[in-house]
Motif scaffolding. Structure first.
Motif, PDB file in Angstrom:
ATOM      1  N   SER A  37       1.726  -5.451 -17.478  1.00 18.51           N
ATOM      2  CA  SER A  37       1.574  -6.481 -16.448  1.00 18.51           C
ATOM      3  C   SER A  37       0.120  -6.800 -16.158  1.00 18.51           C
ATOM      4  O   SER A  37      -0.191  -7.832 -15.553  1.00 18.51           O
ATOM      5  N   LEU A  38      -0.807  -5.912 -16.570  1.00 20.44           N
ATOM      6  CA  LEU A  38      -2.226  -6.206 -16.418  1.00 20.44           C
ATOM      7  C   LEU A  38      -2.721  -7.164 -17.491  1.00 20.44           C
ATOM      8  O   LEU A  38      -3.747  -7.830 -17.305  1.00 20.44           O
ATOM      9  N   THR A  75       3.583  -5.609  -9.277  1.00 16.41           N
ATOM     10  CA  THR A  75       3.226  -5.695 -10.703  1.00 16.41           C
ATOM     11  C   THR A  75       1.722  -5.677 -10.901  1.00 16.41           C
ATOM     12  O   THR A  75       1.241  -5.411 -12.015  1.00 16.41           O
ATOM     13  N   TRP A  76       0.960  -5.934  -9.860  1.00 13.50           N
ATOM     14  CA  TRP A  76      -0.501  -5.941  -9.924  1.00 13.50           C
ATOM     15  C   TRP A  76      -1.096  -4.623  -9.453  1.00 13.50           C
ATOM     16  O   TRP A  76      -2.067  -4.122 -10.018  1.00 13.50           O
ATOM     17  N   PHE A 125      -2.717   0.004 -11.516  1.00 13.95           N
ATOM     18  CA  PHE A 125      -3.968   0.641 -11.094  1.00 13.95           C
ATOM     19  C   PHE A 125      -3.694   1.991 -10.451  1.00 13.95           C
ATOM     20  O   PHE A 125      -4.394   2.983 -10.717  1.00 13.95           O
ATOM     21  N   GLY A 126      -2.693   2.043  -9.583  1.00 14.65           N
ATOM     22  CA  GLY A 126      -2.351   3.306  -8.946  1.00 14.65           C
ATOM     23  C   GLY A 126      -1.902   4.356  -9.948  1.00 14.65           C
ATOM     24  O   GLY A 126      -2.281   5.527  -9.849  1.00 14.65           O
ATOM     25  N   MET A 160       0.827  -1.201   0.000  1.00 16.02           N
ATOM     26  CA  MET A 160       0.000   0.000   0.000  1.00 16.02           C
ATOM     27  C   MET A 160       0.864   1.255   0.000  1.00 16.02           C
ATOM     28  O   MET A 160       0.636   2.182  -0.792  1.00 16.02           O
ATOM     29  N   VAL A 161       1.855   1.301   0.890  1.00 20.29           N
ATOM     30  CA  VAL A 161       2.714   2.487   0.992  1.00 20.29           C
ATOM     31  C   VAL A 161       3.515   2.685  -0.294  1.00 20.29           C
ATOM     32  O   VAL A 161       3.572   3.797  -0.846  1.00 20.29           O
ATOM     33  N   LEU A 162       4.138   1.612  -0.787  1.00 16.66           N
ATOM     34  CA  LEU A 162       4.953   1.737  -1.998  1.00 16.66           C
ATOM     35  C   LEU A 162       4.106   2.105  -3.205  1.00 16.66           C
ATOM     36  O   LEU A 162       4.509   2.928  -4.034  1.00 16.66           O
ATOM     37  N   THR A 163       2.934   1.504  -3.323  1.00 14.02           N
ATOM     38  CA  THR A 163       2.050   1.820  -4.447  1.00 14.02           C
ATOM     39  C   THR A 163       1.636   3.283  -4.417  1.00 14.02           C
ATOM     40  O   THR A 163       1.624   3.962  -5.457  1.00 14.02           O
TER      41      THR A 163
END
Length: 295
Positions: A113-114, A168-169, A173-174, A82-85
């Motif tokens: 990657s999606l 990668t997932w 999105f972010g 969460m923090v890194l994203t």
């Protein structure tokens, strides 16, 4: 009176929507109900009593192997993801507002990657870390580094290969969220802040960050929930430990009591709690932004 009556098409669409809602949330509600069976309860209806017995069993760790360790692993991994994203998505979205060489290629590689199947991504990451392991062991043998040969097992782990697999997932999105936010961002606010003598850091800290803060809460929500529920990308890249979803998947073929329903309800409850906290965070961020604007 006839004008106030709803047309037949309304009731057809309402019935379709109701069926969709039942199909979407019915399994979750069924598991919730079955998790509150008595000690003699089974995996299907009818209910055999009503109690919190299986939650007590789950809390005591009496029926599921090492469940709380996997819970903690998933929680810590989800928080780090969460923090890194959030941080990477914010910085990348801010950077992509200016043109730079390789911008299109970098964007396409990130979004790719999606498209790639999750299990393929997991296998690829696992293969990369196996190559790293072989290289480390070959180096230790060539230079006779005894402690490496004795102590080293693998570089795969929760905060190495698994963390990379989850990013990668979550990162695409972010990034997409932040790209959409910055595309609508008013550039004149930054220009006015610079005209008033603000430094680049002050512009970012006092102008940009407060305005995008509600969107960052959404990115954080995506980061945690996607990591918390991830199975396919974790399966081959986790190493010798399991996250909670992997434990839950493994238990589906061995556990024959409603304890697995209690565990599933807890997992779902954590996701719902994160969503509620995210909405509260967005509301608070909007109120603070409004207060700043009003002075």
């Amino acid at each position: 009176m006839d004008e106030d009556r709803r047309p037949f098409s309304f009731w057809v669409l309402a019935a379709v929507f109701a069926a969709f809602v039942v199909f979407l949330y019915g399994p979750t509600l069924t598991i919730l109900v079955l998790s509150f069976q008595g000690p003699e309860g089974g995996l299907t209806f009818p209910l055999q009593g009503v109690s919190a017995h299986w939650y007590r069993v789950l809390w005591a760790g009496a029926g599921v192997i090492d469940i709380w360790s996997s819970f903690r692993r998933s929680l810590w991994l989800g928080l780090v993801v969460m923090v890194l994203t959030t941080v990477i998505s914010l910085l990348a979205g801010y950077a992509f507002r200016r043109r730079f060489p390789g911008q299109g290629l970098l964007f396409n590689l990130t979004i790719a990657s999606l498209i790639v199947p999750s299990i393929v991504v997991s296998l690829g990451i696992a293969l990369e870390f196996r190559l790293i392991d072989d290289a480390v062991k070959a180096f230790a043998e060539a230079y006779e580094v005894a402690w490496v040969n004795e102590a080293y097992t693998t570089a795969m782990g929760l905060f190495t290969s698994a963390l990379g697999a989850h990013l990668t997932w979550t990162l695409p999105f972010g990034l997409l969220i932040m790209f959409a936010v910055f595309n609508r961002f008013p550039d004149n606010l930054e220009e006015e802040a610079r005209d008033l003598g603000a430094s680049p850091w002050q512009v970012f800290r006092h102008v940009v960050l407060p305005l995008v803060a509600p969107s960052l809460v959404g990115v954080a929500l995506f980061g945690f929930t996607l990591s918390w529920d991830e199975i396919a990308r974790t399966s081959q890249a986790i190493g010798d430990t399991n996250t909670l979803p992997l434990e839950l998947q493994g238990l589906t073929s061995t556990v024959t009591t409603p304890e697995i329903y209690a565990l599933g309800t807890v997992v779902t409850g954590v996701s719902v709690l994160v969503i509620v906290l995210a909405f509260l965070g967005v509301s608070m961020a909007k109120r603070r932004a409004a207060k700043r604007v009003l002075g």
